[in-house]
Design an enzyme around this catalytic site. Sequence first.
Site, short mmCIF file in Angstrom:
data_model
loop_
_atom_site.label_atom_id
_atom_site.label_comp_id
_atom_site.label_asym_id
_atom_site.label_seq_id
_atom_site.Cartn_x
_atom_site.Cartn_y
_atom_site.Cartn_z
CD GLU A 214 -10.35 5.90 5.44
OE1 GLU A 214 -10.48 4.99 4.36
OE2 GLU A 214 -9.89 6.86 4.94
CE LYS B 278 -6.70 5.41 5.00
NZ LYS B 278 -6.16 5.08 3.65
P1 13P Z 1 -6.03 10.24 0.94
O1 13P Z 1 -4.90 10.20 1.88
O2 13P Z 1 -6.09 10.54 -0.33
O3 13P Z 1 -7.14 11.00 1.69
O4 13P Z 1 -6.79 8.76 0.86
C1 13P Z 1 -6.68 7.78 1.70
C2 13P Z 1 -7.46 6.73 1.60
O5 13P Z 1 -7.58 5.75 1.35
C3 13P Z 1 -8.98 7.23 1.92
O6 13P Z 1 -10.02 6.29 1.94
#
Ligand code: 13P
Length: 342
Positions: A179, A221
């Site tokens: 991510e 992600k």
């Molecule tokens: P949000 O959808 O609140 O941005 O969080 C997702 C997430 O896991 C961020 O690491």
Amino acid sequence: MTDYSQQLEQTAKAMVAQSKGILAIDESFPTIEKRFKSIGIESTEENRRAYRDLLITNPGSAEYISGMILFDETIRQATSDGIPFSKALIDQGIMPGIKVDQGAKDLAGHLGEKVTEGLDGLRERLAEYRDLGAKFAKWRAVITIGKGIPTNGCIHANAHALARYAALCQEAGIVPMVEPETLMDADNNIDTCYDVTEKTLNSLFSELENQGVTIEHTILKVNMVISGKLCPEQAGVDEVAEKTVKCLKATVPSSLPGIVFLSGGQSAELATAHLNAMNAANPDLPWPLSFSYGRALQEPCLKAWEGKTENVGAAQKALLHREKCNSLACNGKYTDDMENDA
Ligand code: 13P
């Protein structure tokens, strides 16, 4: 060394299969404290357990949710009936995931920029999480847009750490959910977000290759390509959808099994509308586009709960509604009027 290839392939595919998405409930201690403050409740261990209990045991979620990302404390907790949370998920056909990074810290020599820590001892922690039932793991890197930033140094340091973590995950039989999040808090326009996201993803996939990470066993992600919150000109739904898909097509290998989005501070409805627009206009992408929201799935549920046992049913209903809307958005089948059925 154990060959986990088959298991990794199955897990990665299942994470984004059949219009399902991921519910992120892996808030760290400071973040969950902030969320609880918004409804006036204290962040005690029991309040955190009770809240995660209602998210995890929500009847019907398994139709829309393939996995949930847990926090270290949460994967060690249990339902009110004493069933460990990871078992409660597996019994419903939902895969437990785990956040394994240890947070974004100031990057030395780079004012205003962060690097995510947590590589030391990660091999041992992953082995323990696997024993606790984790099938996938998340590591979040944060890229900040501002005057003169992000720098190449910050993008590279974060991409390198993501690749090192991803390689360790695959060695342990756990699918890495990599991510890189370009934040949407600044006053930049959508095109700056495009450029930064593109650069970040190019750096990430190059580092993943350098570290021998198998793309077929990895889930991305990522943020949507979107205007900064403080930008006076806010791009509309179709522009966000178009630019996000264009950026992903330009950077993400087609062999990746799936892409999921974070919500990053978008409202619940807008996060759903953006995902829907992308899928409606692009039925033939090489990868499924799905969701892995925290706030955009949880916010209405958290508000309905207010920390009260008598509100658990209403809170679960609010969560299921968002899960269903986002699942429909995975096929471009969500419409605004569905918000009236809530
Ligand atoms: P949000 O959808 O609140 O941005 O969080 C997702 C997430 O896991 C961020 O690491």
